[in-house]
Design a protein around this motif. Sequence first.
Motif, mmCIF file in Angstrom:
data_model
loop_
_atom_site.group_PDB
_atom_site.id
_atom_site.type_symbol
_atom_site.label_atom_id
_atom_site.label_comp_id
_atom_site.label_asym_id
_atom_site.label_seq_id
_atom_site.Cartn_x
_atom_site.Cartn_y
_atom_site.Cartn_z
ATOM 1 N N GLN A 1 5.635 51.604 15.148
ATOM 2 C CA GLN A 1 5.926 53.024 15.301
ATOM 3 C C GLN A 1 4.915 53.841 14.499
ATOM 4 O O GLN A 1 4.689 53.544 13.324
ATOM 5 N N LEU A 2 4.323 54.822 15.141
ATOM 6 C CA LEU A 2 3.445 55.768 14.448
ATOM 7 C C LEU A 2 4.277 57.006 14.146
ATOM 8 O O LEU A 2 4.591 57.793 15.036
ATOM 9 N N GLY A 3 4.654 57.152 12.898
ATOM 10 C CA GLY A 3 5.590 58.182 12.481
ATOM 11 C C GLY A 3 6.964 57.569 12.306
ATOM 12 O O GLY A 3 7.542 57.024 13.250
ATOM 13 N N LEU A 4 7.493 57.614 11.092
ATOM 14 C CA LEU A 4 8.766 56.966 10.796
ATOM 15 C C LEU A 4 9.957 57.817 11.213
ATOM 16 O O LEU A 4 10.984 57.286 11.646
ATOM 17 N N GLY A 5 9.845 59.150 11.089
ATOM 18 C CA GLY A 5 10.993 60.003 11.374
ATOM 19 C C GLY A 5 12.173 59.603 10.515
ATOM 20 O O GLY A 5 12.031 59.347 9.314
ATOM 21 N N ALA A 6 13.348 59.514 11.128
ATOM 22 C CA ALA A 6 14.537 59.063 10.413
ATOM 23 C C ALA A 6 14.745 57.557 10.554
ATOM 24 O O ALA A 6 15.829 57.064 10.287
ATOM 25 N N ALA A 7 13.710 56.860 10.979
ATOM 26 C CA ALA A 7 13.675 55.393 11.061
ATOM 27 C C ALA A 7 14.548 54.827 12.180
ATOM 28 O O ALA A 7 14.819 53.625 12.194
ATOM 29 N N ALA A 8 14.970 55.645 13.137
ATOM 30 C CA ALA A 8 15.849 55.151 14.197
ATOM 31 C C ALA A 8 15.188 54.040 15.011
ATOM 32 O O ALA A 8 15.801 52.993 15.259
ATOM 33 N N LEU A 9 13.950 54.260 15.439
ATOM 34 C CA LEU A 9 13.262 53.244 16.228
ATOM 35 C C LEU A 9 12.954 52.005 15.393
ATOM 36 O O LEU A 9 13.125 50.870 15.860
ATOM 37 N N THR A 10 12.523 52.212 14.178
ATOM 38 C CA THR A 10 12.187 51.091 13.304
ATOM 39 C C THR A 10 13.409 50.209 13.063
ATOM 40 O O THR A 10 13.342 48.975 13.183
ATOM 41 N N LYS A 11 14.533 50.823 12.762
ATOM 42 C CA LYS A 11 15.753 50.060 12.507
ATOM 43 C C LYS A 11 16.235 49.352 13.767
ATOM 44 O O LYS A 11 16.711 48.210 13.695
ATOM 45 N N PHE A 12 16.137 50.008 14.922
ATOM 46 C CA PHE A 12 16.624 49.406 16.155
ATOM 47 C C PHE A 12 15.803 48.168 16.523
ATOM 48 O O PHE A 12 16.362 47.129 16.888
ATOM 49 N N HIS A 13 14.492 48.280 16.414
ATOM 50 C CA HIS A 13 13.649 47.126 16.724
ATOM 51 C C HIS A 13 13.919 45.960 15.773
ATOM 52 O O HIS A 13 13.971 44.801 16.184
ATOM 53 N N TYR A 14 14.096 46.292 14.520
ATOM 54 C CA TYR A 14 14.297 45.251 13.508
ATOM 55 C C TYR A 14 15.701 44.659 13.563
ATOM 56 O O TYR A 14 15.872 43.435 13.621
ATOM 57 N N LYS A 15 16.726 45.515 13.576
ATOM 58 C CA LYS A 15 18.102 45.038 13.467
ATOM 59 C C LYS A 15 18.683 44.593 14.807
ATOM 60 O O LYS A 15 19.393 43.596 14.885
ATOM 61 N N LYS A 16 18.411 45.342 15.868
ATOM 62 C CA LYS A 16 19.026 45.068 17.157
ATOM 63 C C LYS A 16 18.198 44.112 18.020
ATOM 64 O O LYS A 16 18.740 43.215 18.663
ATOM 65 N N LEU A 17 16.885 44.347 18.050
ATOM 66 C CA LEU A 17 16.027 43.520 18.903
ATOM 67 C C LEU A 17 15.458 42.308 18.174
ATOM 68 O O LEU A 17 14.881 41.430 18.804
ATOM 69 N N LYS A 18 15.598 42.282 16.849
ATOM 70 C CA LYS A 18 15.120 41.155 16.028
ATOM 71 C C LYS A 18 13.621 40.943 16.166
ATOM 72 O O LYS A 18 13.121 39.826 16.144
ATOM 73 N N MET A 19 12.883 42.040 16.273
ATOM 74 C CA MET A 19 11.434 41.970 16.450
ATOM 75 C C MET A 19 10.712 42.140 15.125
ATOM 76 O O MET A 19 11.223 42.763 14.191
ATOM 77 N N HIS A 20 9.498 41.637 15.059
ATOM 78 C CA HIS A 20 8.607 41.971 13.952
ATOM 79 C C HIS A 20 8.204 43.433 14.127
ATOM 80 O O HIS A 20 7.656 43.815 15.159
ATOM 81 N N THR A 21 8.502 44.259 13.130
ATOM 82 C CA THR A 21 8.410 45.713 13.279
ATOM 83 C C THR A 21 7.636 46.335 12.116
ATOM 84 O O THR A 21 7.887 46.013 10.954
ATOM 85 N N THR A 22 6.714 47.240 12.453
ATOM 86 C CA THR A 22 5.946 47.971 11.448
ATOM 87 C C THR A 22 5.978 49.454 11.773
ATOM 88 O O THR A 22 5.774 49.853 12.923
ATOM 89 N N ALA A 23 6.244 50.277 10.779
ATOM 90 C CA ALA A 23 6.142 51.729 10.916
ATOM 91 C C ALA A 23 4.993 52.219 10.046
ATOM 92 O O ALA A 23 4.829 51.761 8.916
ATOM 93 N N ILE A 24 4.201 53.138 10.573
ATOM 94 C CA ILE A 24 3.079 53.729 9.846
ATOM 95 C C ILE A 24 3.418 55.192 9.598
ATOM 96 O O ILE A 24 3.601 55.969 10.534
ATOM 97 N N GLU A 25 3.516 55.558 8.333
ATOM 98 C CA GLU A 25 3.980 56.886 7.936
ATOM 99 C C GLU A 25 3.088 57.427 6.826
ATOM 100 O O GLU A 25 2.804 56.735 5.849
ATOM 101 N N ILE A 26 2.653 58.683 6.959
ATOM 102 C CA ILE A 26 1.724 59.258 5.984
ATOM 103 C C ILE A 26 2.434 59.851 4.772
ATOM 104 O O ILE A 26 1.829 60.001 3.703
ATOM 105 N N ASN A 27 3.710 60.178 4.908
ATOM 106 C CA ASN A 27 4.420 60.919 3.867
ATOM 107 C C ASN A 27 5.340 59.991 3.075
ATOM 108 O O ASN A 27 6.366 59.541 3.590
ATOM 109 N N PRO A 28 5.033 59.723 1.816
ATOM 110 C CA PRO A 28 5.900 58.831 1.027
ATOM 111 C C PRO A 28 7.301 59.388 0.825
ATOM 112 O O PRO A 28 8.249 58.628 0.621
ATOM 113 N N LEU A 29 7.443 60.707 0.879
ATOM 114 C CA LEU A 29 8.767 61.302 0.727
ATOM 115 C C LEU A 29 9.678 60.919 1.894
ATOM 116 O O LEU A 29 10.883 60.702 1.715
#
Length: 263
Positions: free
Chosen positions: A76-104
Amino acid sequence: MAARKRISSTATEEDLPQVSVSDDGISRYLHLGTPWVQGSMKLKEPFEIDLEYVQRMMAWLLFVEPDSIAERTAVQLGLGAAALTKFHYKKLKMHTTAIEINPLVVNICRSWFKLPPDNDMLEVVLGDASLEILKPRWQGAVDALQVDLYDHNAAAPVLDSAEFYADCRNMLTPEGVMTVNLFGRASSYQRSLDKISAAFGASNVWAFKPTREGNTIVLAQRVATPLSREELQSRAEAVQARWGLPATKWLKVFKQVEPGAGS
């Protein structure tokens, strides 16, 4: 809807927007210094996808065999509220990477949106997506690429050039698919579609109708998959049964871009 109560507000770097969270008792919302919702999470179902347009960014599932999902890689390019990142990781059991510029944003997602810590299957890379995606590790390595890059004004995609979309195409495996959220007061859907079509070829590009909020999801394949409408229907039914996404409804508002439509 109940009034949203503000939970937190954090800003420590001058060049990054304020990150805040609001809550209406049903969902939790991420904001970047404005009332615009940059992501959300259902409080009782934190690993499901709440927003309609974010659900549509999962349409790449229609173009791959369901039994192969866990063997694939998502970025995922842009983490947002992590909805896509969590779904891929928790639901689809995929190797998942999010790229986010803002540490906050990363900190807020870990504190308020139940984003798990990094591990062998989940990674959050802090950096500029336009530079990170050029690294050798990503070339030809990604099966599902989701692009949702907006600043705090949500006026137009932060990265939206033909060169950027070509770099995205280079990340994909032969069966790889990119989905992009196109939204913004100053953006032009047609111009963005032109750029995506130039990078991928119009015959490899699909698009949803806009949501009520104005988000249009565009899907682009590295190599076109010749699926009939009946095959897409069967895939949609499988996706809906396995993962609870409204995939059969997608087919009513989702079609291939006609050749020449993006030029």
